[in-house]
Write an enzyme that holds these catalytic residues in place. Structure first.
Site, PDB file in Angstrom:
ATOM      1  N   ASP A   1       0.997  -1.172   0.002  1.00  0.00           N
ATOM      2  CA  ASP A   1       0.152  -0.012  -0.230  1.00  0.00           C
ATOM      3  C   ASP A   1       0.930   1.258   0.056  1.00  0.00           C
ATOM      4  O   ASP A   1       2.147   1.100   0.524  1.00  0.00           O
ATOM      5  CB  ASP A   1      -0.892   0.048   1.171  1.00  0.00           C
ATOM      6  CG  ASP A   1      -1.898   1.142   1.040  1.00  0.00           C
ATOM      7  OD1 ASP A   1      -2.008   1.769   0.187  1.00  0.00           O
ATOM      8  OD2 ASP A   1      -3.023   0.860   1.757  1.00  0.00           O
TER       9      ASP A   1
HETATM   10  C1  BGC Z   1      -4.822   3.460  -0.072  1.00  0.00           C
HETATM   11  C2  BGC Z   1      -4.747   2.651  -1.200  1.00  0.00           C
HETATM   12  C3  BGC Z   1      -4.657   3.391  -2.328  1.00  0.00           C
HETATM   13  C4  BGC Z   1      -3.642   3.960  -2.579  1.00  0.00           C
HETATM   14  C5  BGC Z   1      -2.990   4.708  -3.612  1.00  0.00           C
HETATM   15  C6  BGC Z   1      -3.612   4.421  -0.171  1.00  0.00           C
HETATM   16  O1  BGC Z   1      -3.666   5.538   0.786  1.00  0.00           O
HETATM   17  O2  BGC Z   1      -4.871   2.827   1.421  1.00  0.00           O
HETATM   18  O3  BGC Z   1      -6.235   1.847  -1.155  1.00  0.00           O
HETATM   19  O4  BGC Z   1      -4.885   2.347  -3.497  1.00  0.00           O
HETATM   20  O5  BGC Z   1      -3.512   4.819  -1.445  1.00  0.00           O
HETATM   21  O6  BGC Z   1      -4.125   6.004  -3.908  1.00  0.00           O
END
Ligand code: BGC
Length: 755
Positions: free
Chosen positions: A231
C-alpha cells in the site's frame, strides 16, 4: 513493441537496477529500464472508477481526469450479484485502457468488522463469502479487458485509526475463517495480477514484511503467482519486505528503498535470490502490460462515458436496498404530488473521501430525475443544511409546509461527507440530529413518508424507523445514483439489493464495540469469528435489519428443499436444491441464500454461516430451481492446533431463505468424515490420551504397570472419579505416588503414541 523476455532481462540487470525495479517511480509508475527496453506501466485507484491523476498528485489535490463513478463497494456489495459486478469490472477495464492505466488499484475486500470503520464505503461486506465472490467478479471483469487489478488491503485492515502502525491482534482461526477467505477465493478464482499488502501489523508483524502472510499463505498455500505491491507508504524495512515476499514498493522512494536493498544484498542479510524473485514478478507484470501503454493525453471518449453512465444507473438501481415498505407505500404513482425533502436530493452524496474519490463524467441528482419522470407535481425543500449549523427552523418549516400539501413526502437523509473517510473512523453511527428533527416534523405533517438514505456504512435507524412507512437504503450510489433512486421510487426498477452488513439497533450491540479501535498500537479482535450476523445471531440480539435482508415490489416463496450427498471425507459434496417462486404481480429478482449450521464442535461456532447465494431473476408467476453445492470447506472450521480445515462428524443443518433471520426451509444431513487426530504433547490430559487411538493403549499400559495400590489407578476405574481425573495432564499425574514416571519417560510415551 517487442515482447519482454523476463529471464533474459533479469540476467542482464545490475544489482542497482534490480533494486530500482523493486520500487516505483513517482506516485503511480513502475521504474523503467530503458537500456533493456523495459517501459514503465501505470497504476491508478480504484476501485469504483479510474482515478488517473496527473503525475505528482495524490489524495485529491488537483483531482484526476474525469471517469465514470460507479457505485462504490458498499453499494456494489449489496447487489449480491457477481455477474453485475463483473459487468462493472469490464466497464472499469475499458475506461482504464482509455486512461492509459495498466493496473487498477482495487477491489478492496476487507471485512466490515465494525460499522465505525471510516472506509467501509470501500468494502463489500461483513461476510467473507459475499466479499470474496464479488471481489473475484470485479477482478475477472477488469482483467477481461487486459487491465490488471490489485486486490487490497491484505490483510486485517479493518479500521482507519492508527492504520499505518496498529497491530491487528487476531488468532489464526479467526484470520482463516473471517479475514482471509475472501482474499483466498478471489486469488484462487480470479487470479488478480497484483495483491496490495496493507499498512497495519498483524500480530505484531507489518503486513509489508510478513513472510507468513505474503509467502506461506498467499503463494505457497493459495498458489498466487502475481506481484505483491505495498500500500502507498506501507514499507517499513524494505529489505525485510523483499525477504518476506513484497515485490514492489509504492510510491517510489527514490534512492531510499533501493539503497537499503543494495546494502542488504551486499552485507549478505538479503539473499540475491529473494531480490531476483521480486524483480521477476515486477518484470512479468510489466511484460504483460507493456504493449498497452499509450502515452498522450488520457481521456474517456464521450461515447464510452455515455454508455457507462447508463450502466452506472442500472447498477445503482440494483444496489439500493428496500428496507421497509409498509402498506406498499412504494412504488409511488408518478402522477402523485410529491414533496422532495432534504439537501441530499439536490446535492447528492454519492462516493466516499480519500484515495478512491473519482471526478465523475456526469452527476445526476435525485431531485432532477424525479422531476423528469414525474407526471404529477414535485416540490422541493432542503430541510437542513448538510454542513455545520442547524439550518434552523426556517428550513424545517418550509419542509413541513411542502409535506403538508403533498400526497407523499420523500425525505433524503444521510451522513455528511466529513463523517466517513479514508484515514479516520467514525465515533458513532447516528444521523445528524437536525436531519432527524426534520423527519419528525415532516412525519407529523404527513403520514406518507419515505426515507432515502445516503451513507457509506450502517447508520442507526432504530430511533426514527417508526416515522417512515418506507425506507430505501441507497448507500453511496455513484454518479448516476440520483437517476436510479428515481427509477426505484417510481417502480421503473424493482429493488433487489440485499444487506451485505447488518443494521444494528444500537452501536453498543455490535461485536467489536468494546475492542474497536484498540489502544497503544494494538487492536484485539476479541470477538473472534463472531463478526456481523455471526455475532447477532449467536447472541440472539435484536437487529433493525438483518444481514441478507431486502424487499422487492413483488413477493417470493421457497419450497421443495432437497439435499443429496456425494463423495466422502474431503471430497464430500452436498447438493442443496430449492424452488424459488415469484408469487407477486411484477417481475423481480430474489437472492436465494443458503446458510450452514455445522455440527457441534470442540470450538464455539456461529449459529449458521452463509455458504452460498444466487440472484434469481423471475417474471411474475415464474418459479425456478436453484442448486447450491456445498463442499467440505463449507462445513469446516479452522482447527487451531492441527492448523487445517476440520469437519467434525455429526448433523449439519442447512437453512435456505432470504436473510440470516428469515430462513423458511431447513434440512439436516448426517455427515461422517474421517477425523484427523491431534498429536499428544506434554500438556495432554488423561482425557486427551483416552481419546487418542494409540494414546489410549499406551495409557492403559502405563496404568497396568503402576503400583497396584495406586490411588490414581483406583480413581481411573471409578467412572465418577474418572471425570475429574480426565482433566489432569498425564505429566502431572505421572508424578503421583504409585505411578512416578521417571524423567524422560513421558517423552518416550509420547513418541509411542504419536508414532
Ligand atoms: C490507500 C490505497 C490506495 C493507495 C493509492 C492508499 O492510501 O490505502 O487503497 O490504493 O493509497 O492511492
Amino acid at each position: 513493441m517487442t515482447a519482454i523476455d523476463v529471464e533474459n532481462v533479469l540476467s542482464q540487470l545490475t544489482l542497482d537496477e534490480k533494486a530500482a525495479l523493486a520500487t516505483g517511480t513517482g506516485f503511480w509508475s513502475t521504474t523503467p529500464v530503458e537500456r533493456l527496453g523495459v517501459p514503465a506501466i501505470t497504476m491508478s485507484d480504484g476501485p469504483h472508477g479510474v482515478r488517473r491523476q496527473p503525475e505528482g498528485d495524490h489524495l485529491g489535490i488537483g483531482g484526476s481526469y474525469p471517469a465514470t463513478c460507479f457505485p462504490p463497494a458498499t453499494a456494489l456489495g449489496s447487489s449480491w450479484d457477481p455477474e453485475l459486478v463483473a459487468k462493472v469490472g469490464e466497464a472499469l477495464g475499458k475506461e482504464a485502457r482509455a486512461l492509459d492505466v495498466q493496473v487498477l488499484l482495487g477491489p478492496g475486500i476487507n471485512i466490515k468488522r465494525s460499522p465505525l470503520c471510516g472506509r467501509n464505503f470501500e468494502y463489500l461486506s461483513e461476510d467473507p463469502r459475499v466479499a470474496g465472490e464479488l471481489g473475484a467478479a470485479l477482478i475477472e471483469g477488469v482483467q477481461s479487458q487486459g487491465v490488471g487489478t490489485s486486490l487490497k488491503h491484505f490483510a486485517a485492515n479493518n479500521q482507519e485509526t492508527d492504520r499505518l502502525r496498529v497491530s491487528a491482534d487476531v488468532d489464526e482461526r479467526t484470520l482463516r475463517e473471517i479475514y482471509l477467505p475472501g482474499f483466498e477465493r478471489a486469488v484462487k478464482q480470479a487470479k488478480p495480477d497484483t495483491v496490495m499488502c496493507s499498512y497495519n501489523r498483524i500480530n505484531g508483524v507489518y503486513a509489508s514484511e510478513n513472510h507468513w502472510l505474503l509467502t506461506e499463505v498467499l503463494r505457497d498455500e493459495w498458489g498466487f503467482d502475481g506481484l505483491v505491491v505495498s500500500d502507498w507508504g506501507a514499507v517499513n524495512d524494505r529489505a525485510a519486505g523483499v525477504a518476506a515476499g513484497l515485490d514492489l514498493e509504492m510510491p517510489g522512494s527514490g534512492e531510499v528503498g533501493p539503497a537499503t536493498v543494495v546494502a542488504a544484498v551486499n552485507d549478505g542479510s538479503l539473499p540475491i535470490e529473494a531480490l531476483d524473485a521480486a524483480v521477476r514478478n515486477v518484470l512479468r507484470l510489466v511484460a504483460a502490460h507493456a504493449d498497452d501503454v499509450l502515452g498522450g493525453t488520457p481521456e474517456v471518449p464521450a461515447e464510452l462515458a455515455e454508455a457507462n453512465h447508463a450502466l452506472a444507473r442500472e447498477v445503482a438501481a440494483r444496489c439500493a436496498v428496500l428496507l421497509k415498505n409498509d402498506g406498499d407505500i412504494l412504488p409511488i404513482d408518478p402522477a402523485a404530488s410529491i414533496a422532495v425533502i432534504g439537501e441530499f436530493a439536490r446535492t447528492p452524496r454519492y462516493q466516499g473521501a480519500g484515495s478512491s474519490q473519482i471526478v465523475p463524467t456526469h452527476l445526476d441528482s435525485a431531485l432532477d430525475e424525479l422531476q423528469r419522470l414525474s407526471t404529477g407535481s414535485v416540490t422541493f425543500a432542503a430541510g437542513y443544511a448538510v454542513a455545520d449549523g442547524d439550518g434552523g427552523g426556517a428550513l424545517r418549516a418550509e419542509a413541513v409546509e411542502a409535506a403538508r400539501r403533498a400526497d407523499v413526502a420523500v425525505v433524503f437523509l444521510g451522513l455528511p461527507a466529513s463523517a466517513e473517510s479514508e484515514g479516520y473512523d467514525r465515533t458513532h453511527i447516528d444521523l445528524p440530529a437536525k436531519q432527524i428533527a426534520v423527519l419528525n416534523a415532516v412525519a407529523d405533517a404527513n403520514e406518507n413518508v419515505v426515507v432515502v438514505l445516503s451513507n457509506g456504512s450502517a447508520v442507526r435507524v432504530s430511533d426514527w424507523d417508526a416515522r417512515a412507512r418506507g425506507i430505501l437504503e441507497g448507500w453511496l450510489l455513484g454518479q448516476a445514483g440520483g437517476g436510479a433512486i428515481a427509477d426505484l421510487l417510481f417502480g421503473l426498477a424493482n429493488p433487489s439489493g440485499r444487506l451485505a452488513e447488518t443494521i444494528p439497533v444500537r452501536l453498543e450491540d455490535t461485536s467489536s464495540y468494546l475492542s474497536f479501535p484498540g489502544a497503544f498500537g494494538h487492536v484485539e479482535y476479541t470477538e473472534g469469528v463472531f463478526v456481523g450476523y455471526r455475532w447477532f445471531d449467536a447472541r440472539g440480539l435484536p437487529v433493525s435489519y438483518p444481514f441478507g435482508h431486502g424487499l422487492s415490489y413483488t413477493s417470493f416463496a421457497y419450497s421443495n428443499l432437497r439435499t443429496s450427498v456425494r463423495g466422502a471425507d474431503e471430497q464430500l459434496e452436498i447438493d442443496v436444491t430449492v424452488t424459488v417462486a415469484n408469487t407477486g404481480a411484477r417481475d423481480g429478482r430474489e437472492v436465494a441464500q443458503v446458510y450452514v449450521a455445522a455440527p457441534s464442535a470442540q470450538v464455539q461456532r456461529p449459529e449458521h454461516e452463509l455458504r452460498g447465494f444466487a440472484p434469481v431473476e423471475l417474471a411474475a408467476g415464474e418459479s425456478r430451481e436453484v442448486t447450491f453445492t456445498l463442499g467440505y470447506r463449507d462445513l469446516a472450521y479452522f482447527h487451531p492446533r492441527l492448523k487445517r480445515w476440520f469437519v467434525e462428524s455429526g448433523t449439519v443443518g442447512i437453512h435456505v431463505g432470504r436473510s440470516s433471520r428469515d430462513l423458511p426451509l431447513s434440512a439436516e444431513v448426517d455427515v461422517q468424515v474421517a477425523q484427523p487426530v491431534a498429536p499428544l504433547d506434554q500438556d495432554s490430559t488423561i482425557g486427551d490420551w483416552m481419546a487418542h487411538p494409540r494414546g489410549a493403549q499406551v495409557l492403559a499400559t502405563v496404568m497396568q504397570q503402576a503400583a497396584g495400590g495406586s490411588e490414581m489407578v483406583g480413581m481411573m476405574s471409578d467412572p465418577g472419579a474418572l471425570e475429574m481425573v480426565k482433566s489432569m495432564p498425564l505429566s502431572r499425574i505421572g508424578r503421583f505416588p504409585g505411578i512416578a514416571l521417571p524423567d524422560g519417560a513421558l517423552d518416550a510415551l509420547l513418541a509411542q503414541a504419536n508414532g
